[in-house]
Design an enzyme around this catalytic site. Sequence first.
Site, PDB file in Angstrom:
ATOM      1  N   HIS A   1       0.643  -1.222  -0.194  1.00  0.00           N
ATOM      2  CA  HIS A   1      -0.083  -0.016  -0.081  1.00  0.00           C
ATOM      3  C   HIS A   1       0.797   1.244   0.124  1.00  0.00           C
ATOM      4  CE1 HIS A   1      -3.531   2.401   1.542  1.00  0.00           C
ATOM      5  NE2 HIS A   1      -2.470   3.343   1.599  1.00  0.00           N
ATOM      6  N   GLU A   2       1.832   1.393   0.896  1.00  0.00           N
ATOM      7  CA  GLU A   2       2.699   2.552   0.957  1.00  0.00           C
ATOM      8  C   GLU A   2       3.400   2.854  -0.188  1.00  0.00           C
ATOM      9  OE1 GLU A   2       1.855   4.419   3.121  1.00  0.00           O
ATOM     10  OE2 GLU A   2       0.701   3.079   4.402  1.00  0.00           O
TER      11      GLU A   2
ATOM     12  N   HIS B   1       1.695   4.910  -2.647  1.00  0.00           N
ATOM     13  CA  HIS B   1       2.007   6.240  -2.210  1.00  0.00           C
ATOM     14  C   HIS B   1       3.155   6.639  -2.697  1.00  0.00           C
ATOM     15  CE1 HIS B   1      -1.708   6.543  -0.145  1.00  0.00           C
ATOM     16  NE2 HIS B   1      -1.296   6.024   0.900  1.00  0.00           N
TER      17      HIS B   1
ATOM     18  N   HIS C   1      -5.498   7.456  -2.084  1.00  0.00           N
ATOM     19  CA  HIS C   1      -6.384   6.350  -1.717  1.00  0.00           C
ATOM     20  C   HIS C   1      -7.529   6.072  -2.670  1.00  0.00           C
ATOM     21  CE1 HIS C   1      -4.881   6.921   2.782  1.00  0.00           C
ATOM     22  NE2 HIS C   1      -4.110   5.908   1.931  1.00  0.00           N
TER      23      HIS C   1
END
Lengths: 121, 200
Positions: free
Chosen positions: B128-129, B132, B138
């Site tokens: 997930h990170e 980013h 998101h």
Amino acid sequence: KDDDQHRQALFRATQYNSNYTWRSFHRLLDLERGSRVDGLVGLKQYFVRFGYLISTNSADSVLSDAFDARLETAVLRYQASLGLPVTGKLDATTLSEVMAPRCGVPDLNPNRSRAAETVQR
Amino acid sequence: FTYFTGKPRWAGRKPLTLTYAISPEHTIKYVATADVAATIRRAFDNWARVIPVRFEEATNYESADVKLGFYGGDHGDGEPFDGVLGILGHAFSPESGRLHLDAAEQWAVDLGKESSEVAVDLESVATHEIGHVLGLGHSAVKEAVMYPSLSPRTKKVELKVDDIEGVQALYGSNPNFRLNQTVQSETSSAIALRDAIKKS
């Protein structure tokens, strides 16, 4: 009765998955505009942190425990942004999501975070 | 999928190569360094499969493009961590490359071998990170890797169509990747779920 059972089941799941930081939010279940409950200010700070509520100054309504129009707008934005039923209320589904462990990057206007300011410099 | 304001992305010649390193100082003691490294490697591979970006582990932490570390509490970037659960990690938009995980979590590299009720899957959060780090914000799609929340003891590492379309709009597609395979897989899952609901 079915609704009650669904709510109880959902809330058991919420408590299992709830985190230590936001565990106290379970007391806010079913609140809607016009309510006033101790601890609501914590939820407002949550919405400020993740981009759903903008705090304009230290004396504004973000520091009160009133479920006002701004908080209702924040709840509506939150529900719409995360694909939840858009009710404007702190229903079990919404609170369950609020209390879940999550990423610290804001959902809305993520560049407002200090992280992004650092990047821009 | 969403992006950071201004849609920042890593620039460079294609195929783009980004180096990454795990902080030798800011780490966790209860998981072997090699296991953490292998897990982070898998997290980067999840993205490398769909975009023409190569991720190479750097030998020098300071010079790496992406710097990953485990930090506790206030760690100096204005976004303090909060202890067990709550905030699991955060990362910064391109081309910062900073990826921070909350050292207070019970990180698991294999949930089957970790009994803690509050164990958090390292590969899921790292994947997930990294999204980013690459420029994604998101997602509103609950099943997507870029959805902001993750329950304890949950593994979510497989990129969904929403994640893939978002990151490919920034970097293009890996020539070896076929999106329709993922679409078919998600459709099959949706049909299976619908059938299971009908049956029950």
